[in-house]
Design an enzyme around this catalytic site. Structure first.
Site, PDB file in Angstrom:
ATOM      1  N   HIS A 124       9.451   0.260   5.502  1.00 28.09           N
ATOM      2  CA  HIS A 124      10.379  -0.809   5.097  1.00 28.09           C
ATOM      3  C   HIS A 124      11.656  -0.838   5.946  1.00 28.09           C
ATOM      4  O   HIS A 124      12.447  -1.775   5.833  1.00 28.09           O
ATOM      5  CB  HIS A 124      10.797  -0.640   3.634  1.00 28.09           C
ATOM      6  N   ASP A 161      -0.402   1.078   2.338  1.00 23.85           N
ATOM      7  CA  ASP A 161       0.544   1.266   1.235  1.00 23.85           C
ATOM      8  C   ASP A 161       0.463   0.028   0.324  1.00 23.85           C
ATOM      9  O   ASP A 161       0.145  -1.066   0.787  1.00 23.85           O
ATOM     10  CB  ASP A 161       1.957   1.410   1.815  1.00 23.85           C
ATOM     11  N   ASP A 248       0.544   4.671  -3.020  1.00 24.74           N
ATOM     12  CA  ASP A 248       1.085   4.159  -4.284  1.00 24.74           C
ATOM     13  C   ASP A 248       0.208   3.063  -4.890  1.00 24.74           C
ATOM     14  O   ASP A 248       0.548   2.504  -5.924  1.00 24.74           O
ATOM     15  CB  ASP A 248       2.541   3.696  -4.138  1.00 24.74           C
TER      16      ASP A 248
END
Ligand SMILES: [Zn+2]
Length: 352
Positions: A124, A161, A248
């Site tokens: 990110h 992810d 995740d």
């Protein structure tokens, strides 16, 4: 196949404070699993510190200075969701440097695939902004390093992810040297990664986003990876595969909340090995991203390493897509048909 890992206890020094999902215990659990199940089966590399020049491959000098100056404070915030302690700059520099260490080890012939077990995560992080627990963009820095220092020409970056890797997309959006493929749920941070975000200029068609329904199952996701990445890799012919390996999406994860199991990540890893075989044994570098249930994270990393160590390539089960999976595949294919990147340029490249 020789499997490398990058690990270092100094990654535990990044302390974002109590009750933060991205915490040192994540890597403690991962390293315990490695010690328990893979002792002697993997080659361990110590990370180097990323140099200022390495960091500047992606980040602005002002932002790098801002991160380094957090060493002067016991506790501060780089972004509202990204608190840092006085040692966080060190862990972040080692996370970027550790990813580069893994790449250098593969290109020096010291291992064939490598998993950089680092934190804080990176996908990110934007050139001048931290966010989503990320400080330096480890995968993007490493891909840039491979292009500029090792003169590689084509890099496939795969991001599994559960969140969209907005930082990686941003860095390479207008370039055709790095093809970015991400699957993610779009309803959460950073809310980017929509179907029509496909790249711009020279990079048109070299960003492939696959927004997922929240209840996507193991079989559909693994089948989609195989159905999309096999032709993409055959056409693009990457010289390096970099994976933003976040976990995740596991059903136990408190942040991602998808429905995947650890078996799915093993299946995705098999697809990576098949891609590697089809691309003249291109090195494969996995870089740890998210995964916030420590036990689920350790299970997922173990499953990936098990597939790598045993060389368990080739899916043992048919990966037939459900109706939902087929619709997602057709939608992605339809959007990308005009670029010709995906299907071997059988159709003319899009006119600017
Ligand atoms: Zn994530």
């Amino acid at each position: 196949m020789r499997v490398g890992i990058v690990r270092d206890d100094r990654y535990l020094l990044h302390d974002p404070g109590l009750r933060r999902p991205e915490r040192p215990e994540r890597l403690v659990a991962v390293y315990e699993a490695v010690d328990r199940d893979f002792k002697g089966a993997v080659v361990t590399f110590k990370p180097k510190l990323a140099s200022l020049e390495d960091l500047a491959l992606v980040h602005t000098p002002a932002y790098i200075t801002k991160v380094l100056r957090t060493a002067e404070r016991a506790f501060t915030h780089l972004a509202p969701d990204t608190p840092v302690g006085s040692q966080s700059y060190l862990a972040a520099s080692l996370a970027a440097g550790g990813s580069i260490t893994g790449l250098d080890a593969m290109l020096a012939g010291e291992c064939d695939v490598c998993f950089a077990l680092v934190r804080p995560p990176g996908h990110h992080a934007l050139p001048d902004t931290a966010g989503g627990f990320c400080i330096f963009n480890n995968p993007a820095i490493t891909a840039r390093y491979a292009l500029s220092r090792h003169a590689l020409r084509r890099i496939l970056i795969v991001d599994w992810d559960a969140h969209h890797g907005n930082g990686i997309q941003d860095v390479f959006y207008a370039e055709k040297e790095a093809l970015y493929f991400s699957s993610h749920f779009m309803g959460w941070y950073p809310r980017t990664g929509d179907w029509e975000e496909t790249g711009s200029g020279d990079g048109a068609g070299y960003t492939i986003n696959l927004p997922l329904p929240i209840d996507i199952g193991d079989n559909d996701l693994a089948g989609l990876y195989r159905a999309i990445l096999s032709p993409v890799a055959a056409s693009f012919k990457p010289e390096l595969i970099v994976v933003a390996a976040g976990f995740d999406g596991h059903y136990l994860d408190p942040v991602g909340r998808l429905k995947l199991t650890e078996k799915c990540f093993g299946e995705l890893t098999r697809t990576l090995l098949d891609l590697r075989d089809a691309c003249e044994e291109a090195p494969v570098l996995l870089v740890l991203e998210g995964g916030y249930d420590v036990n689920a994270l350790a299970l997922c990393v173990r499953e990936v390493l098990r597939v790598l160590v045993t060389g368990d390539a080739g899916s043992q089960q048919a990966l037939s897509l459900s109706d939902t999976g087929m619709k997602l595949l057709e939608k992605a294919r339809g959007i990308h048909r005009k670029f010709g990147v995906w299907e071997g340029r059988r159709e003319p490249a899009v006119q600017e």
